[in-house]
Design an enzyme around this catalytic site. Structure first.
Site, PDB file in Angstrom:
ATOM      1  N   GLU A  64      25.932  33.508  23.893  1.00 55.46           N
ATOM      2  CA  GLU A  64      27.105  33.474  24.775  1.00 55.46           C
ATOM      3  C   GLU A  64      27.237  32.114  25.455  1.00 55.46           C
ATOM      4  O   GLU A  64      28.341  31.614  25.627  1.00 55.46           O
ATOM      5  CB  GLU A  64      27.048  34.602  25.813  1.00 55.46           C
ATOM      6  CG  GLU A  64      27.276  35.991  25.233  1.00 55.46           C
ATOM      7  CD  GLU A  64      28.679  36.172  24.640  1.00 55.46           C
ATOM      8  OE1 GLU A  64      29.582  35.378  24.952  1.00 55.46           O
ATOM      9  OE2 GLU A  64      28.849  37.102  23.830  1.00 55.46           O
ATOM     10  N   TYR A 100      31.323  35.784  33.453  1.00 58.66           N
ATOM     11  CA  TYR A 100      31.569  36.236  32.084  1.00 58.66           C
ATOM     12  C   TYR A 100      30.245  36.487  31.348  1.00 58.66           C
ATOM     13  O   TYR A 100      30.047  37.545  30.729  1.00 58.66           O
ATOM     14  CB  TYR A 100      32.414  35.213  31.293  1.00 58.66           C
ATOM     15  CG  TYR A 100      32.361  35.545  29.831  1.00 58.66           C
ATOM     16  CD1 TYR A 100      33.106  36.607  29.331  1.00 58.66           C
ATOM     17  CD2 TYR A 100      31.488  34.877  28.964  1.00 58.66           C
ATOM     18  CE1 TYR A 100      33.003  36.986  28.005  1.00 58.66           C
ATOM     19  CE2 TYR A 100      31.379  35.246  27.640  1.00 58.66           C
ATOM     20  CZ  TYR A 100      32.135  36.294  27.164  1.00 58.66           C
ATOM     21  OH  TYR A 100      32.013  36.683  25.853  1.00 58.66           O
ATOM     22  N   ASP A 132      36.783  37.559  27.544  1.00 53.54           N
ATOM     23  CA  ASP A 132      36.843  36.174  27.083  1.00 53.54           C
ATOM     24  C   ASP A 132      38.277  35.894  26.616  1.00 53.54           C
ATOM     25  O   ASP A 132      39.175  36.728  26.809  1.00 53.54           O
ATOM     26  CB  ASP A 132      35.804  35.908  25.983  1.00 53.54           C
ATOM     27  CG  ASP A 132      36.121  36.641  24.685  1.00 53.54           C
ATOM     28  OD1 ASP A 132      37.129  37.399  24.635  1.00 53.54           O
ATOM     29  OD2 ASP A 132      35.378  36.466  23.706  1.00 53.54           O
TER      30      ASP A 132
END
Ligand code: SF4
Length: 352
Positions: free
Chosen positions: A46, A127, A145
Site C-alpha cells: 500500500e 488511507y 482510494d
C-alpha cells in the site's frame, strides 16, 4: 457510519460474488476465501502503490520482500540501502517513513490490528491504516482510494467535484461497506475501479453494481467524478554536473531533509531549493553542455541542464572537502539514483 449487513440483495453481496471470480492475482494478495496476507506485505504494497501503478510496483515489491522478508528485517536494514532499493519509485519521503514505521513496529512487537493503533504508527496515513486494517485483519474499515472514489461517485451520482466531495464519497462508501468480508470488499472495490469502472469507457455491461448504479441509469458514468480544473504547474530550471574521472562519476549524498533527501545524486546548482538554480558550476573547468532532462515532480516541472566535465585536476579540487564518492560508471544502475538523476546519467552515457 455503521457498516452494512451482507444480504443477497445488497450491492456489496453482488460485488463480492464478482470478486470471487475476478480478483486480480497480485503478489501481496491472498485469493478470496483464503486466510488474509501478512500485515507486512499489505502495508508495504500500500505504501508503494501510493501515486504509483501496480505494474511499476510489482518488481520493487518482489525485491523488497526477497531482501527484507519481515518487518523486523526491514527495521534492521541500513537506511541508505533502503533508499537505494527505493530509487525510481519516486516520492522518497515514503521510503523514509517506511523505515521509521518498520522500526516502530519492530519495537512494539508487530502491527496493531485495528485502524486506531495503525494510525498511531509514524508516517502511516488514514488511507493506509484503513487498508491494512481491512485487508490484513478483516476489520470493517472504509477504504477509499482513487479507484473507489470513482466507483462510489458514479454509484451514487455525487456531482460535486473532487476534492470537495470526499466527505460525501466517504459517507456513501461507509454505507455499503459490509461488516463481513471487509478485506475482500475493499479489494473488490479497488479491482472493480481498476478493471471495470475505469476512468474512460467504463464497462458497465459487465459490472456487478449496475442494477444499483445511478450514473449508469442516467448516462453520466464518464462525467463522474467531476474534478476542479488543475492549475498549470510552475516550471523550474536547474543544472546538474557530470564529473568523470577514470571511468567513475562523482556522486553526492543529498541532505536528509528536503527533496530527494538522503538519496545518492549528481551534484547540482540548488534547483530543488529555489525556482531557478544559481547555475554556477562547483569549480571553474572545461564544462560542456550535455543536453536537457525534463522531469515532472508533483508540484513543479523541471528542465535540468546537464553539464559535463572530465578535467582530472578540477575534480581533485572539487573533491577536497566535499562529501561524495566516485562511482563506477559501468555500475551506475546500482547507485540507486532517483529518476531525474538516472535520466541525466542515461543522457551522459548516450554521449560516450
Ligand atoms: Fe461504474 Fe458503470 Fe459499474 Fe456504475 S455500472 S459502477 S459507472 S462500471
Amino acid at each position: 457510519m455503521q457498516a452494512s449487513t451482507l444480504t443477497d440483495r445488497s450491492p456489496s453481496f453482488a460485488l463480492l460474488q464478482w470478486y470471487d471470480r475476478n480478483a486480480r492475482r497480485l503478489p501481496w494478495r491472498s485469493p478470496p476465501g483464503t486466510p488474509p496476507p501478512e500485515a507486512y506485505r499489505v502495508w508495504l504494497s500500500e505504501v508503494m502503490l501510493q501515486q504509483t501503478t501496480v505494474a511499476a510496483v510489482q518488481p520493487y515489491f518482489a525485491r523488497f520482500v526477497e531482501r527484507w522478508p519481515t518487518v523486523a528485517a526491514l527495521a534492521a536494514a541500513d537506511e541508505a540501502d533502503v533508499m537505494a532499493a527505493w530509487a525510481g519509485l519516486g516520492y522518497y519521503s515514503r521510503a523514509r517513513n517506511l523505515i521509521a514505521c518498520a522500526r516502530e513496529v519492530a519495537r512494539i512487537g508487530g502491527f496493531p490490528d485495528d485502524e486506531v493503533g495503525l494510525r498511531a504508527l509514524p508516517g502511516l496515513g488514514a488511507y493506509t491504516a484503513a487498508a491494512v486494517a481491512a485487508i490484513a485483519f478483516d476489520r470493517p474499515a472504509v477504504v477509499v482510494d482513487a479507484n473507489v472514489e470513482r466507483v462510489v461517485a458514479r454509484l451514487f451520482t455525487i456531482a460535486e467535484p473532487l476534492p470537495g466531495s470526499r466527505p460525501a464519497i466517504r459517507a456513501a462508501a461507509a454505507a455499503i461497506t459490509p461488516s463481513q468480508r471487509a478485506g475482500d470488499f475493499a479489494q473488490a472495490m479497488m479491482d472493480l475501479g481498476a478493471t471495470v469502472c475505469t476512468p474512460r469507457n467504463p464497462r458497465c455491461l459487465l459490472c456487478p453494481l449496475r442494477p444499483d448504479c445511478r450514473a449508469d441509469a442516467q448516462g453520466l458514468a464518464e462525467t463522474l467524478p467531476a474534478k476542479v480544473a488543475k492549475k498549470a504547474k510552475p516550471h523550474r530550471l536547474g543544472r546538474a554536473w557530470w564529473i568523470e574521472r577514470d571511468g567513475a562519476v562523482w556522486l553526492v549524498r543529498r541532505p536528509g531533509k528536503g527533496m530527494l533527501g538522503g538519496m545518492r545524486a549528481l551534484p547540482d546548482d540548488g534547483w530543488s531549493a529555489r525556482a531557478d538554480g544559481d547555475g554556477r558550476p562547483p569549480f571553474a573547468g572545461d564544462w560542456r553542455g550535455g543536453g536537457v532532462v525534463r522531469h515532472g515532480f508533483t508540484h513543479f516541472d523541471l528542465d535540468l541542464q546537464l553539464m559535463l566535465c572530465e578535467g582530472v585536476e578540477m575534480v581533485h579540487h572539487l573533491v577536497k572537502g566535499a562529501a561524495g564518492e566516485f562511482w563506477p560508471v559501468d555500475d551506475i544502475e546500482s547507485a540507486g539514483l532517483p529518476t531525474v538523476f538516472a535520466k541525466a546519467a542515461r543522457l551522459a552515457l548516450a554521449q560516450r
